[in-house]
Design an enzyme around this catalytic site. Structure first.
Site, PDB file in Angstrom:
ATOM      1  N   PRO A 241       0.645  -0.702   0.253  1.00 18.95           N
ATOM      2  CG  PRO A 241      -0.432  -1.319   1.785  1.00 18.95           C
ATOM      3  CD  PRO A 241       1.079  -2.066   1.405  1.00 18.95           C
ATOM      4  CD  GLU A 242       4.347   2.927  -3.288  1.00 11.94           C
ATOM      5  OE1 GLU A 242       4.026   4.044  -3.898  1.00 11.94           O
ATOM      6  OE2 GLU A 242       4.127   2.435  -4.326  1.00 11.94           O
TER       7      GLU A 242
END
Ligand code: ZN
Length: 269
Positions: A2-3
């Site tokens: 996840p960014e």
């Protein structure tokens, strides 16, 4: 992994659902995450969630007298599920809020559940984080100032969380393409005009990803369980050998700092 956009999408989903609700129970099934889940977390029942903030990729659940700090690590996701929903073997942590549970699923256990009753910005994990890319603090002049004295490639500069926090590999690649800048260009030599283009490109790229609900990578889902679909819109990321969507040249892949870099040799100088 996840960014920032995925974390921001999660934050928005949670903020709308959690603010004003009282924590009725806490369950830690597996305390061995990236760092051990501290005992204080078990004592959160009875507190009311005031707001959910974000710093970099950390979610900060404001409980009034302290903050629950959550990080999704490599493979974590947060979901709101009805109370009583059976836990999967990777569901390590539940925060019960009335009829619903906020549930952390994290197969690789690089995520974090921490607590601080001190000033949260001063927490050791947050104190050294760089500028928030979506905030007003990042503008063309600031990016120009920040990049001076850096001899490293601009791609590596963008991925250094002590300078700008949370851009990450996918969005660094995409932002450089949008700005027409070669990822190997020296950060300290970018002109003010190119810094301006890049600062806008970073914000545009992240905002587009947030609007699209984040990228659907491995285990990411938004807090409502919906999959993101940003990956269908990549200009260069993971498109090695495919034609550039603007000029038709083959997208090239190189390795910088042990991460894949994708760029168009014609559009990015
Ligand atoms: Zn091109």
């Amino acid at each position: 992994m996840p960014e920032l956009p995925e974390v921001e999408v999660t934050r928005r989903g949670l903020a709308a659902q959690l603010a004003g609700r009282t924590i009725s129970r806490v369950e830690v099934r597996e305390p061995r995450l990236r760092w051990p889940v501290p005992r204080e977390v078990l004592g959160l029942a009875g507190r009311t969630v005031r707001a959910v903030h974000r710093r970099g990729k950390y979610l900060l659940v404001d409980c009034g007298d302290g903050h629950l700090i959550l990080h999704l690590g490599m493979s974590g996701s947060l979901r709101l599920v009805p109370r009583g929903t059976p836990a999967d073997k990777h569901d390590h942590f539940d925060l019960e809020l009335g009829e619903r549970l906020l549930r952390l699923r994290d197969p690789r256990r690089f995520g974090a559940v921490l607590w601080t009753s001190e000033r949260v910005e001063a927490h050791p994990l947050l104190a050294h984080l760089g500028v928030e890319p979506l905030s007003r603090a990042l503008d063309p002049a600031r990016l120009h100032t920040l990049t001076r004295s850096h001899r490293s490639a601009i791609k590596l500069f963008l991925m250094d969380a002590r300078r700008i926090v949370g851009v990450g590999n996918i969005y660094a690649n995409e932002s450089l393409y949008r700005a027409g800048i070669n990822p190997l260009a020296s950060a300290g030599r970018l002109s003010p005009e190119r810094c301006a283009r890049l600062s806008h490109a970073i914000k545009d790229t992240l905002r587009a990803a947030i609007r699209a609900g984040g990228s659907s990578l491995r285990d990411f889902v938004g807090a409502d369980g919906k999959q993101g679909y940003f990956q269908q819109r990549y200009w260069v990321y993971d498109r090695s050998g495919s034609p550039c969507r603007r000029c038709g040249a083959a997208i090239r892949r190189i390795v910088q700092g042990q991460r894949s870099t994708f760029f168009c040799p014609r559009c990015q100088r």
